[in-house]
Design a protein around this motif. Structure first.
Motif, PDB file in Angstrom:
ATOM      1  N   ASN A   1       0.802  -1.222   0.000  1.00 53.39           N
ATOM      2  CA  ASN A   1       0.000   0.000   0.000  1.00 53.39           C
ATOM      3  C   ASN A   1       0.836   1.274   0.000  1.00 53.39           C
ATOM      4  N   SER A   2       2.037   1.199  -0.523  1.00 54.21           N
ATOM      5  CA  SER A   2       2.872   2.396  -0.616  1.00 54.21           C
ATOM      6  C   SER A   2       2.546   3.167  -1.883  1.00 54.21           C
ATOM      7  N   GLY A   3       2.510   4.492  -1.780  1.00 59.04           N
ATOM      8  CA  GLY A   3       2.207   5.327  -2.928  1.00 59.04           C
ATOM      9  C   GLY A   3       3.348   5.432  -3.919  1.00 59.04           C
ATOM     10  N   ILE A   4       4.499   4.856  -3.572  1.00 55.96           N
ATOM     11  CA  ILE A   4       5.659   4.984  -4.455  1.00 55.96           C
ATOM     12  C   ILE A   4       5.462   4.228  -5.770  1.00 55.96           C
ATOM     13  N   LYS A   5       4.624   3.199  -5.755  1.00 57.25           N
ATOM     14  CA  LYS A   5       4.407   2.400  -6.967  1.00 57.25           C
ATOM     15  C   LYS A   5       3.836   3.259  -8.095  1.00 57.25           C
ATOM     16  N   GLU A   6       2.925   4.161  -7.773  1.00 61.72           N
ATOM     17  CA  GLU A   6       2.339   5.014  -8.800  1.00 61.72           C
ATOM     18  C   GLU A   6       3.393   5.922  -9.422  1.00 61.72           C
ATOM     19  N   TRP A   7       4.329   6.409  -8.605  1.00 65.24           N
ATOM     20  CA  TRP A   7       5.412   7.235  -9.131  1.00 65.24           C
ATOM     21  C   TRP A   7       6.328   6.399 -10.030  1.00 65.24           C
ATOM     22  N   HIS A   8       6.631   5.172  -9.576  1.00 64.04           N
ATOM     23  CA  HIS A   8       7.470   4.290 -10.391  1.00 64.04           C
ATOM     24  C   HIS A   8       6.802   3.965 -11.723  1.00 64.04           C
ATOM     25  N   ASP A   9       5.515   3.674 -11.673  1.00 61.64           N
ATOM     26  CA  ASP A   9       4.787   3.316 -12.895  1.00 61.64           C
ATOM     27  C   ASP A   9       4.789   4.460 -13.903  1.00 61.64           C
ATOM     28  N   LEU A  10       4.903   5.693 -13.413  1.00 57.80           N
ATOM     29  CA  LEU A  10       4.903   6.856 -14.286  1.00 57.80           C
ATOM     30  C   LEU A  10       6.308   7.178 -14.800  1.00 57.80           C
ATOM     31  N   GLY A  11       7.312   6.432 -14.286  1.00 56.30           N
ATOM     32  CA  GLY A  11       8.673   6.622 -14.777  1.00 56.30           C
ATOM     33  C   GLY A  11       9.597   7.379 -13.842  1.00 56.30           C
ATOM     34  N   PHE A  12       9.161   7.643 -12.612  1.00 53.64           N
ATOM     35  CA  PHE A  12      10.006   8.341 -11.644  1.00 53.64           C
ATOM     36  C   PHE A  12      10.919   7.320 -10.958  1.00 53.64           C
ATOM     37  N   ASN A  13      12.167   7.293 -11.370  1.00 53.22           N
ATOM     38  CA  ASN A  13      13.128   6.329 -10.860  1.00 53.22           C
ATOM     39  C   ASN A  13      14.092   6.982  -9.874  1.00 53.22           C
ATOM     40  N   THR A  14      14.981   6.172  -9.317  1.00 56.36           N
ATOM     41  CA  THR A  14      16.030   6.664  -8.425  1.00 56.36           C
ATOM     42  C   THR A  14      17.358   6.149  -8.948  1.00 56.36           C
ATOM     43  N   THR A  15      18.119   7.010  -9.594  1.00 56.56           N
ATOM     44  CA  THR A  15      19.429   6.614 -10.088  1.00 56.56           C
ATOM     45  C   THR A  15      20.482   6.907  -9.020  1.00 56.56           C
ATOM     46  N   GLU A  16      21.655   6.324  -9.216  1.00 61.43           N
ATOM     47  CA  GLU A  16      22.758   6.587  -8.285  1.00 61.43           C
ATOM     48  C   GLU A  16      23.052   8.087  -8.241  1.00 61.43           C
ATOM     49  N   ARG A  17      22.978   8.717  -9.398  1.00 63.20           N
ATOM     50  CA  ARG A  17      23.314  10.139  -9.471  1.00 63.20           C
ATOM     51  C   ARG A  17      22.324  10.999  -8.700  1.00 63.20           C
TER      52      ARG A  17
END
Length: 448
Positions: free
Chosen positions: A136-152
């Motif tokens: 139930n974390s809201g982060i999945k919706e951000w990921h599905d839209l293409g918001f990633n976390t790169t090393e940079r």
């Protein structure tokens, strides 16, 4: 016996549910043996949930003897639960001591700033991983839209949080600088606490709701996401986390997508139609040099010849560095939007003054400006690589709830005029210099 003693000492520190959770987490880490939790075993167990470097540094803190000459081989329950207690109820001094104990020390009264940066980075990465694997974390919706976390972006976020240590960062810094940093960096404290609360809850088989829920959300809910398969966000998840913490508290719970030049077109009138009367907004601009920057406008946008907004407005850069510039209150030039004027600028501006803008988007849309100096915002530096820049991509997001208009508050029976719709068409007409003569033909009840 050792663990029984440890349990008695913890009775007055936790409630019964927390005690069950901690004991279960201890058994999980030690493989069921209540008195045989070794440092290697703890690192291996926790590395399944958080970044290995964070597990190692925390284990280093837990297994460091409190007195010279002592040796800590097996961890007692009371000591095992210390990071949880410190994150939930500890003082700033206790948090500082835990942080210092988790880093390689360069001296009794100093710490290594590079070690701190690495620690912050591992906390950020751990938070994103925990949220990504939580139910139930809201982060999945951000990921599905293409918001990633790169090393940079994670590393740039860590450096951005480090800026509160001072303008001149040295390799070795005094401990009191770290204490001051913790006081003025609540965003790190919030993410840090969330990481350890989730860590213990997961390994203790406990639901997250035994922890007091955050009063202010770390990650906003994503609303009105673009329904376009070609959408690619300009920014990444660490940028969202960083900027959200800079907003007024009442607007941090929700971001509402309004406009993207990639899917809505490179049109000032289209952008205007999407943002008018939508409440406070965030602008994200990528220029041709691939710098990413923008601003937070605290007041809903409307076309007028005066400046608007208030001192909660912001300008910021996100790449190649994360910096946020708050208002100086030297002047009130926070936001400006005007069209079809012969003697005044036509476009959207934030900060500075006419022809010398902190951030300017011309009504021709493709052109922008960010000058070297802007007295509206504190510690300001030029946002773009070049003073006059070209927009490669732009997005606009509204934050918080959609503002309720006066006519909506008066009752459902109150109808809006058809003239109030089609904001994009109205904006196009205004750009073309066409006056809305039909505004005078409204029904009387719609203007009262």
């Amino acid at each position: 016996m050792g663990n029984a003693s440890g349990k008695r000492e913890t009775d007055n520190l936790y409630n019964s549910e927390e005690l069950r959770m901690l004991e279960s987490a201890y058994k999980n880490a030690s493989g069921g043996a209540l008195e045989k939790l070794t440092q290697d075993r703890l690192v291996e167990t926790w590395s399944q949930t958080i970044e290995r470097s964070l597990a190692e540094s925390t284990a280093q803190y837990l297994f460091t003897p409190t007195k010279p000459g002592q040796q800590c081989v097996n961890l007692q329950l009371k000591k095992f639960g210390e990071p949880y207690y410190i994150m939930e109820r500890g003082t700033i001094d206790q948090k500082m001591q835990m942080l210092l104990g988790s880093m390689e020390r360069s001296g009794n009264d100093t710490f290594n700033s590079k070690q701190l940066e690495q620690y912050i980075y591992s906390v950020i990465k751990s938070y994103v991983h925990l949220e990504s694997t939580a139910k139930n974390s809201g982060i999945k919706e951000w990921h599905d839209l293409g918001f990633n976390t790169t090393e940079r972006s994670a590393a740039t976020f860590a450096k951005g949080l480090m800026r509160n240590l001072g303008k001149e960062l040295e390799h070795t810094m005094p401990n009191d600088a770290l204490e001051r940093w913790l006081h003025v960096t609540p965003q790190f404290l919030q993410i840090w606490r969330e990481v350890f609360s989730q860590l213990y809850c997961r390994h203790g088989g406990s639901k997250r709701n035994i922890i007091k829920e955050m009063e202010i959300p770390i990650l906003p809910a994503l609303c009105d996401a673009p329904q376009n398969s070609h959408y690619r966000p300009i920014i990444e998840l660490p940028h969202v986390l960083y900027i959200n913490a800079q907003l007024p508290r009442e607007h941090r719970h929700k971001w509402r997508f309004l406009f993207s030049s990639k899917i809505n077109g490179e049109s000032f009138s289209t952008m205007l139609g999407k943002v008018l009367d939508k409440g406070p907004t965030l602008f994200f601009i990528e220029d041709e040099d691939q710098y990413i920057f923008g601003g937070y406008a605290s007041e809903t946008w409307s076309v007028k010849p005066q400046f608007g907004g208030d001192d909660s407005s912001l300008l910021y850069t996100l790449s190649p560095a994360m910096r946020c510039f708050s208002a100086t209150t030297y002047n009130n030039h926070y936001q400006y939007l005007n069209l079809n004027q012969q003697t005044m600028p036509n476009g959207l501006g934030m900060g500075g003054q006419f022809d010398f803008w902190g951030l300017w988007i011309d009504c021709s849309f493709g052109d922008g400006q960010s000058v070297e100096s802007c007295t509206t915002y504190r510690d300001y530096v030029q946002l773009s690589k070049r003073k006059q820049f070209k927009i490669r991509n732009m997005e606009v997001w509204a934050v918080g709830d959609l503002p309720v208009k006066e006519e909506d508050e008066e009752g459902e029976g109150q109808k809006r005029s058809v003239l109030d719709g089609n904001l994009e068409d109205r904006a196009m007409l205004e750009i073309a210099g066409k006056k809305m003569h039909s505004d005078g033909l409204r029904e009387p009840s719609m203007d009262d």
